[in-house]
Design an enzyme around this catalytic site. Sequence first.
Site, mmCIF file in Angstrom:
data_model
loop_
_atom_site.group_PDB
_atom_site.id
_atom_site.type_symbol
_atom_site.label_atom_id
_atom_site.label_comp_id
_atom_site.label_asym_id
_atom_site.label_seq_id
_atom_site.Cartn_x
_atom_site.Cartn_y
_atom_site.Cartn_z
ATOM 1 N N ARG A 72 -8.999 0.338 -9.863
ATOM 2 C CA ARG A 72 -9.710 0.451 -11.145
ATOM 3 C C ARG A 72 -11.013 -0.325 -11.146
ATOM 4 O O ARG A 72 -11.939 -0.001 -11.884
ATOM 5 C CB ARG A 72 -8.797 0.039 -12.301
ATOM 6 C CG ARG A 72 -7.710 1.073 -12.582
ATOM 7 C CD ARG A 72 -6.751 0.602 -13.651
ATOM 8 N NE ARG A 72 -6.054 -0.592 -13.237
ATOM 9 C CZ ARG A 72 -4.818 -0.634 -12.739
ATOM 10 N NH1 ARG A 72 -4.133 0.473 -12.613
ATOM 11 N NH2 ARG A 72 -4.267 -1.768 -12.384
ATOM 12 N N GLU A 79 2.350 -12.948 -5.711
ATOM 13 C CA GLU A 79 3.514 -13.600 -6.292
ATOM 14 C C GLU A 79 4.768 -13.330 -5.459
ATOM 15 O O GLU A 79 5.587 -14.212 -5.236
ATOM 16 C CB GLU A 79 3.719 -13.082 -7.730
ATOM 17 C CG GLU A 79 4.734 -13.845 -8.506
ATOM 18 C CD GLU A 79 4.795 -13.414 -9.956
ATOM 19 O OE1 GLU A 79 5.524 -14.055 -10.712
ATOM 20 O OE2 GLU A 79 4.119 -12.431 -10.325
#
Length: 183
Positions: free
Chosen positions: A67, A104
Amino acid sequence: MSSQYSNANEALQDKIRYVQDFPEPGVLFEDLTPVLADADAFSVVVDGLAEACEDLGAEVIGGLDARGFLLGSAVAYKMGVGILAIRKAGKLPPPVLHTEYELEYGTAALEIPANGAELKGKKIALVDDVLATGGTLFGARQLLEQAGAEVVGNVVVIEVEGLGGRERLAGTPLVVLRTPEEN
């Protein structure tokens, strides 16, 4: 053309679509698709991103896969500067510059062409849609520094607070269009 929105925050407040429990239970996903699909909202968001990149002194915009490509391209066009697509690993033909970075839950990698685009000494602003853990923006900065560029800042539309992204990017300017008070 005048806008119905006085600023990007207002457009984001009006157009973001909220999806509960996506991509997993307990997560509230903030979908920017309606913002991008509305000419007026898209225009004010691009204007806000471009203003931030100009204030940072950017000579080139780095758009992050995927994006960030949409937003970064519009920003670069508005500013009259180039756009560098920073790709996920395996999407570009060799030779490439490559960096791996921590997420993460695991690792990921980014790449840019090793030649053909002169980046040494260029001031680059990184543009993306969302700042979460900061892993992708951090990795992009490492990659561009490897190419000899200077990352002058990170410019994003929204920030997901509490995931450590802002802290991970400490030392590099960060501009978030939607302020925390309006989340």
